[in-house]
Design an enzyme around this catalytic site. Sequence first.
Site, PDB file in Angstrom:
ATOM      1  N   ARG A  35      14.538  -3.123  -1.600  1.00 21.24           N
ATOM      2  CA  ARG A  35      13.531  -2.109  -0.899  1.00 21.24           C
ATOM      3  C   ARG A  35      12.577  -1.675  -2.267  1.00 21.24           C
ATOM      4  NH1 ARG A  35      13.591   3.425   0.145  1.00 21.24           N
ATOM      5  NH2 ARG A  35      12.133   4.086   1.383  1.00 21.24           N
ATOM      6  N   ARG A  76       1.706  16.606   2.346  1.00 24.29           N
ATOM      7  CA  ARG A  76       2.345  17.341   1.343  1.00 24.29           C
ATOM      8  C   ARG A  76       1.703  18.788   0.863  1.00 24.29           C
ATOM      9  NH1 ARG A  76       6.492  14.687  -0.981  1.00 24.29           N
ATOM     10  NH2 ARG A  76       6.604  12.351  -0.999  1.00 24.29           N
ATOM     11  N   LYS A 218       8.884   1.500  11.009  1.00 24.66           N
ATOM     12  CA  LYS A 218       9.803   2.604  10.949  1.00 24.66           C
ATOM     13  C   LYS A 218       9.902   3.411  12.169  1.00 24.66           C
ATOM     14  CE  LYS A 218      10.021   4.136   6.430  1.00 24.66           C
ATOM     15  NZ  LYS A 218       9.541   4.464   5.333  1.00 24.66           N
ATOM     16  N   THR A 276      18.711   5.572   5.522  1.00 29.35           N
ATOM     17  CA  THR A 276      18.367   7.162   4.960  1.00 29.35           C
ATOM     18  C   THR A 276      19.740   7.656   5.132  1.00 29.35           C
ATOM     19  OG1 THR A 276      16.269   6.976   6.124  1.00 29.35           O
ATOM     20  CG2 THR A 276      16.871   8.980   5.076  1.00 29.35           C
TER      21      THR A 276
END
Length: 479
Positions: A35, A76, A218, A276
């Site tokens: 990945r 963010r 995802k 994850t």
Amino acid sequence: MKKFNSTKIIATIGPSSETKETIRALVDAGVTMFRLNSSHADEETHLKRLNIIREVEKEVGYPIPVLMDLQGPKIRVGLLDEPIELIKDSIVKFKHAAKKEDDIIPVDYEGIAKDVKIGEKIMLDDGKLVMEVLGVEGDIVNAKVLCGGLLKQRKGINIPGSQGSLNVLTERDKAFVKFSIDNEIDYLGLSFVRDEKDVMELREIIKQNNGKIKIISKIEKPQAVENVDEIILRSAGIMVARGDLGIEISPEKVPIVQKEIIKKANAQRKVVIVATQMLESMIEQPIPTRAEASDVANAILDGTDAIMLSGETAAGKYPVEAVKMMSSIAANVENSQLMVHNKYSKDLIEACKDDSIAICTAIIDMVEKVDVKAIITLTASGYTPKLLSKAKPSVPILSFCPSYRNTRRMILFSDVYPAEMNINGNFSSNTVKDLEDGLKAKFEMKNGDKVIITGALPDLMVGKTNFIKLHEIGASANE
């Protein structure tokens, strides 16, 4: 031909693993696919890493697929002069801005004041800091600190349920889509997908750039969980991305959601990845916690095709050890009596409406009753081996395909071990000889081994699967 675990292992490339020596060591340790995370590093850096992967692929002599993970609209905190101490029960203000202004926390999300609702949570730094929205005044969001702590610049923000004005693909993502197509990357990971429209938007961009790259959606937002059936339908595969998902829906809900998504993806015959924090402690330690080992094992028992390492291999101190540990856990699970082999779920049988499921069910039934070493598929697209893999057969699925691109993609399917081979014409004695030569050379099979062969006639590997042949290697030469 390398012997992989039935469950495939994906490793993220980063500063800890970007050298040729380490990438080769990761492959030798059991990595199936790599990945590349577009959230970190630029195109030039990723191209260097990709070129090394392709060099290693040639050296080892079998396909190594690559997934480019698109960053998506990650929100963010902006630039701060210094970290801010957020005190519990205090009132803070957020505003779309590049850097801190007065006492207002900057956010790089233009629609924050438009999208948030009173009572919603704003979660910062992977959920360590939690705020509750009190109200909106113009372009300023007022919130109460529920869980305080030190806030540093550029930390991630999650607003579960909101972000409706955000486009799932940023301009940076679109550039990486073109980069991935130009460099024949195998899969694109679509981050923060909300519904099937997001998947179709990416598919249209791929089409505009004359690409044929496959999409892995995802699942990491509550909207995606609600719309997961349609998302699975439109995607080549699904990733249960538990990092942001755990923040967005809360950690205690993740285990059941994970099991449900795996079940639904398998029913639609789509590849599924669990990702994850699988061996998170191995970023700093040479062995995982017992809970992490159980987590990996349970994902395999749930029916995932692949398990993924993120920070463990990208930035950890023990990238190769993490892969070896994951491979060892997978092997122990796959060889245990808890692992259910040779069984299709009722949901898959009901969802699959074509004749292929009848053919594949018959093959799986034969595996139970006849002592065979492998199932051999002659395939152009990978459809039949993918369908066979969903029964978790007790023997490997060895797939011959004329397209190296499709061969590389197929290796992500659990229990499937593909090889590139051109087999043309009708099924004849010459076809059998070509197959036997390939099985001996690529998969170390020998005379006397029995296999089940399946494919399409009259033209091999074209059209839907329509034949099954029980074959003993070397028998035809003795007749």
